[in-house]
Scaffold this active site. Structure first.
Site, PDB file in Angstrom:
ATOM      1  N   LYS A   5      38.724  41.937  58.903  1.00  0.00           N
ATOM      2  CA  LYS A   5      37.943  42.358  59.106  1.00  0.00           C
ATOM      3  C   LYS A   5      37.739  40.906  59.105  1.00  0.00           C
ATOM      4  O   LYS A   5      36.621  40.191  59.783  1.00  0.00           O
ATOM      5  CB  LYS A   5      37.349  42.950  57.944  1.00  0.00           C
ATOM      6  CG  LYS A   5      36.871  44.140  57.854  1.00  0.00           C
ATOM      7  CD  LYS A   5      36.832  44.676  56.599  1.00  0.00           C
ATOM      8  CE  LYS A   5      36.103  45.940  56.258  1.00  0.00           C
ATOM      9  NZ  LYS A   5      35.913  46.718  55.478  1.00  0.00           N
ATOM     10  N   GLU A  29      21.103  42.362  42.977  1.00  0.00           N
ATOM     11  CA  GLU A  29      20.645  42.051  44.351  1.00  0.00           C
ATOM     12  C   GLU A  29      19.367  43.472  44.294  1.00  0.00           C
ATOM     13  O   GLU A  29      19.414  44.756  43.877  1.00  0.00           O
ATOM     14  CB  GLU A  29      21.447  42.346  45.272  1.00  0.00           C
ATOM     15  CG  GLU A  29      22.956  42.960  45.258  1.00  0.00           C
ATOM     16  CD  GLU A  29      22.688  44.310  45.471  1.00  0.00           C
ATOM     17  OE1 GLU A  29      23.068  45.353  45.095  1.00  0.00           O
ATOM     18  OE2 GLU A  29      21.696  44.664  46.031  1.00  0.00           O
ATOM     19  N   PHE A  30      18.709  43.819  45.112  1.00  0.00           N
ATOM     20  CA  PHE A  30      17.984  44.820  45.516  1.00  0.00           C
ATOM     21  C   PHE A  30      17.864  44.907  46.659  1.00  0.00           C
ATOM     22  O   PHE A  30      16.921  45.489  46.914  1.00  0.00           O
ATOM     23  CB  PHE A  30      16.336  44.541  44.495  1.00  0.00           C
ATOM     24  CG  PHE A  30      16.956  44.272  42.979  1.00  0.00           C
ATOM     25  CD1 PHE A  30      16.433  43.190  42.947  1.00  0.00           C
ATOM     26  CD2 PHE A  30      16.322  45.257  42.512  1.00  0.00           C
ATOM     27  CE1 PHE A  30      16.427  43.105  41.389  1.00  0.00           C
ATOM     28  CE2 PHE A  30      17.069  44.896  40.940  1.00  0.00           C
ATOM     29  CZ  PHE A  30      16.556  43.380  40.386  1.00  0.00           C
ATOM     30  N   GLU A  44      20.284  49.199  53.056  1.00  0.00           N
ATOM     31  CA  GLU A  44      20.896  49.567  53.947  1.00  0.00           C
ATOM     32  C   GLU A  44      19.652  48.593  55.308  1.00  0.00           C
ATOM     33  O   GLU A  44      18.559  49.586  55.145  1.00  0.00           O
ATOM     34  CB  GLU A  44      21.664  49.945  54.052  1.00  0.00           C
ATOM     35  CG  GLU A  44      23.103  50.034  53.519  1.00  0.00           C
ATOM     36  CD  GLU A  44      24.282  50.425  53.252  1.00  0.00           C
ATOM     37  OE1 GLU A  44      24.833  50.566  52.335  1.00  0.00           O
ATOM     38  OE2 GLU A  44      24.157  50.858  54.818  1.00  0.00           O
ATOM     39  N   ALA A  58       9.793  64.046  50.502  1.00  0.00           N
ATOM     40  CA  ALA A  58      10.384  65.138  50.344  1.00  0.00           C
ATOM     41  C   ALA A  58      11.058  65.214  51.234  1.00  0.00           C
ATOM     42  O   ALA A  58      11.330  65.077  51.993  1.00  0.00           O
ATOM     43  CB  ALA A  58      10.053  66.376  49.896  1.00  0.00           C
ATOM     44  N   GLY A  59      12.848  66.077  50.842  1.00  0.00           N
ATOM     45  CA  GLY A  59      13.871  66.385  51.575  1.00  0.00           C
ATOM     46  C   GLY A  59      14.929  66.986  50.758  1.00  0.00           C
ATOM     47  O   GLY A  59      15.189  67.081  50.089  1.00  0.00           O
ATOM     48  N   CYS A  71      24.374  53.780  46.725  1.00  0.00           N
ATOM     49  CA  CYS A  71      23.952  52.965  45.498  1.00  0.00           C
ATOM     50  C   CYS A  71      23.251  54.390  44.512  1.00  0.00           C
ATOM     51  O   CYS A  71      23.121  53.607  43.023  1.00  0.00           O
ATOM     52  CB  CYS A  71      23.449  52.497  46.091  1.00  0.00           C
ATOM     53  SG  CYS A  71      23.914  50.528  46.626  1.00  0.00           S
TER      54      CYS A  71
HETATM   55  C1  UDX Z   1      19.135  51.394  47.942  1.00  0.00           C
HETATM   56  C2  UDX Z   1      17.805  50.751  47.158  1.00  0.00           C
HETATM   57  O1  UDX Z   1      16.270  50.819  47.711  1.00  0.00           O
HETATM   58  C3  UDX Z   1      18.002  49.172  46.928  1.00  0.00           C
HETATM   59  O2  UDX Z   1      16.836  48.666  46.211  1.00  0.00           O
HETATM   60  C4  UDX Z   1      19.425  49.151  45.840  1.00  0.00           C
HETATM   61  O3  UDX Z   1      19.406  47.590  46.167  1.00  0.00           O
HETATM   62  C5  UDX Z   1      20.226  49.686  46.738  1.00  0.00           C
HETATM   63  O4  UDX Z   1      20.036  50.999  47.135  1.00  0.00           O
HETATM   64  P1  UDX Z   1      19.581  52.064  49.615  1.00  0.00           P
HETATM   65  O5  UDX Z   1      21.213  53.008  49.509  1.00  0.00           O
HETATM   66  O6  UDX Z   1      20.129  51.078  50.338  1.00  0.00           O
HETATM   67  O7  UDX Z   1      19.160  50.923  48.799  1.00  0.00           O
HETATM   68  O8  UDX Z   1      18.657  53.299  50.794  1.00  0.00           O
HETATM   69  P2  UDX Z   1      17.519  53.993  50.086  1.00  0.00           P
HETATM   70  O9  UDX Z   1      16.502  53.190  51.431  1.00  0.00           O
HETATM   71  O10 UDX Z   1      17.037  53.520  48.706  1.00  0.00           O
HETATM   72  O11 UDX Z   1      17.518  56.110  50.351  1.00  0.00           O
HETATM   73  C6  UDX Z   1      18.422  55.614  49.118  1.00  0.00           C
HETATM   74  C7  UDX Z   1      18.166  57.242  49.635  1.00  0.00           C
HETATM   75  O12 UDX Z   1      17.316  57.886  49.392  1.00  0.00           O
HETATM   76  C8  UDX Z   1      18.924  57.784  51.707  1.00  0.00           C
HETATM   77  O13 UDX Z   1      19.613  58.234  51.447  1.00  0.00           O
HETATM   78  C9  UDX Z   1      16.916  57.931  52.096  1.00  0.00           C
HETATM   79  O14 UDX Z   1      17.478  59.320  52.510  1.00  0.00           O
HETATM   80  C10 UDX Z   1      16.994  58.332  50.386  1.00  0.00           C
HETATM   81  N1  UDX Z   1      15.150  58.634  49.692  1.00  0.00           N
HETATM   82  C11 UDX Z   1      14.564  57.462  50.230  1.00  0.00           C
HETATM   83  C12 UDX Z   1      14.387  59.803  50.541  1.00  0.00           C
HETATM   84  O15 UDX Z   1      15.275  61.400  50.146  1.00  0.00           O
HETATM   85  N2  UDX Z   1      13.148  60.040  50.458  1.00  0.00           N
HETATM   86  C13 UDX Z   1      12.525  58.716  50.059  1.00  0.00           C
HETATM   87  O16 UDX Z   1      11.441  58.542  49.592  1.00  0.00           O
HETATM   88  C14 UDX Z   1      13.144  57.694  50.071  1.00  0.00           C
END
Ligand code: UDX
Length: 441
Positions: free
Chosen positions: A42, A156-157, A160, A257-258, A265
């Site tokens: 990498k 961090e927050f 992706e 919803a879904g 994470c």
């Molecule tokens: C998450 C947190 O948002 C972020 O702050 C933290 O630092 C890392 O974890 P990420 O895992 O990249 O970020 O994805 P995110 O956009 O949070 O979505 C996580 C999952 O939740 C996805 O599978 C998404 O499809 C699902 N999701 C998100 C839902 O099912 N409904 C929603 O309304 C939002």
């Protein structure tokens, strides 16, 4: 101070989803930044500007800062000895128990501490259980290494798909240390004076991270639990989301919803937080329910298909979406993998399609590769749906929203659609001749 008084920063785990963003964005802010990682292949690619994953805007930043020589990649921890600040961005994956594995964090901290040529701030960016920084600091003291190294917790927050913009426009900067000046010094490295800073203890900073992710997961499980009542009472969960989310105390985010949450994470951190409660002799009843509701969504979607088809054995089923969310090529802990495995286990013949993951060679399936050997990979959704007896939408890619539903219905042997992301309009699906099932609509 480094060259011309520029602070030299090192990032451990510098080729990961967090570390590479951290290194490139800090270099962009003007710091001499060394990203170090043990993965030689990498590293070589990154030095050519080829990133190990897709992240909006990151490749330009990496190439620009490689050219300006503010960003370097190395596998040699000796190069880290000069850094005044070392960010630890290595992974903390789940152990089988659900606890976070912090061994990589501990190994990096010790290696850096042993390698010091000058005092440095060792900043734990990785998500670690409450008490980790204090425990690691105790270890450094016992090894006589704490004099050169000052530990700071700086979670961090980043999401992706929007990690670069999240890095540059955070809602807050959290920094925890034994003394507030040290914590504040780390927070100010981001040079974002208008962003609120939470200057606190190691433990508070560590728990803020877990609490933030658990709260997001809870919102998703909340709306998913409600979707079950909505589906049985003629409601539309999207209207419920709108009506509830307009309350500024709730907000509309994370109320879609879904099929539920997945990815590298939210699930990992929720499981780890539940374990932390257990270790503290407390029961995390609500968090366990958040987990259970989420698991239930996946089961219910497959049961819906099974019920409508009178069984899955020998049936051709199409799965649209492999990545855990759109605008990423990340399948780590994606819900699609265990759901496809479950479909195969019930005898279904599965065809999968994902806009960014066209062939198995493009995907780092990790341990799931064997499970998915029987899967057929289609290049486009229509090819995937041809001859299918059931179509399951699992990732809310924008490309899927605009699919020609009449064409889908014509191509399918049985026009049965279980829309795990409520992408399609029910009335349009009905007009197109689809047997449409959404989540709470
Ligand atoms: C998450 C947190 O948002 C972020 O702050 C933290 O630092 C890392 O974890 P990420 O895992 O990249 O970020 O994805 P995110 O956009 O949070 O979505 C996580 C999952 O939740 C996805 O599978 C998404 O499809 C699902 N999701 C998100 C839902 O099912 N409904 C929603 O309304 C939002």
């Amino acid at each position: 101070m480094g060259r011309k008084g520029i602070i030299k920063i090192a990032v451990a785990g510098g080729l990961g989803h967090i570390g590479l963003v951290q290194a490139a964005c800090l270099a962009e802010k003007g710091y001499l930044t060394v990203a170090f990682d043990s993965d030689q292949s990498k590293l070589l690619k990154a030095q050519q500007g080829q990133l190990p994953f897709i992240e909006a805007g990151l490749d330009e930043l990496v190439i620009k800062n490689l050219r300006s020589e503010r960003l370097q990649f190395t596998s040699d921890v000796d190069q880290v000895g000069e850094a005044e600040v070392v960010f630890v961005c290595v992974g903390t994956p789940s152990l089988p128990s659900g606890e976070a594995d912090t061994s990589s964090v501990e190994a990096v901290v010790e290696a850096v501490a042993r390698n010091r040529q000058k005092p440095c701030l060792l900043v734990i960016r990785s998500t670690v259980p409450v008490g980790t920084a204090r425990r690691i600091n105790g270890g450094l003291e016992r090894m006589g290494l704490s004099g050169e190294v000052t530990l700071v917790s700086n979670p961090e927050f980043l999401r992706e798909g929007s990690a670069v913009s999240d890095f540059n426009q955070p809602a807050r900067i959290v920094a925890g240390a034994e003394d507030s000046l040290t914590a504040e010094r780390v927070a100010r490295l981001y040079a974002l004076p208008q962003v609120p800073m939470v200057i606190t203890s190691w433990e508070n900073a560590e728990l803020i991270k877990y609490a933030s992710n658990a709260f997001l997961a809870m919102k998703i499980s909340f709306i998913n639990e409600l979707s079950r009542l909505a589906g049985k009472t003629g409601c539309d969960i999207r209207e419920i989301k709108r009506g509830v989310g307009l309350d500024p105390r709730v907000g509309p985010c994370f109320l879609d919803a879904g099929v539920g949450f997945s990815g590298p994470c939210l699930e990992k951190d929720l499981r780890s937080l539940i374990c932390q409660f257990d270790h503290a002799g407390e029961k995390a009843a609500l968090l366990q329910a958040v987990w259970d509701v989420n698991e239930g969504q996946r089961v219910r979607l497959i049961e819906k298909l099974e019920r409508e088809l009178g069984g899955l054995s020998g049936r051709k089923v199409t799965v649209l979406g492999l990545a855990f969310k759109p605008h990423t090529d990340d399948v780590r802990n994606s819900h699609s993998l265990p759901m496809i495995k479950r479909l195969l286990g019930k005898g279904a013949r599965v065809t999968v399609q994902d806009p960014w993951l066209i062939t198995p060679s493009r995907v780092d399936l990790g341990g799931a590769a064997r499970d998915l050997e029987a899967v057929v990979w289609a290049k486009c959704p229509y090819e995937a749906a041809t001859g299918s007896e059931g179509l399951l939408v699992l990732t809310d890619w924008p490309q899927y929203r605009s699919l020609d539903l009449v064409r889908l219905a014509d191509l399918m042997k049985r026009p049965l659609v279980v829309d795990g992301r409520n992408l399609f309009d029910r009335a349009e699906a009905d007009r197109a001749g689809l047997e449409y099932h959404g989540v709470g609509i």
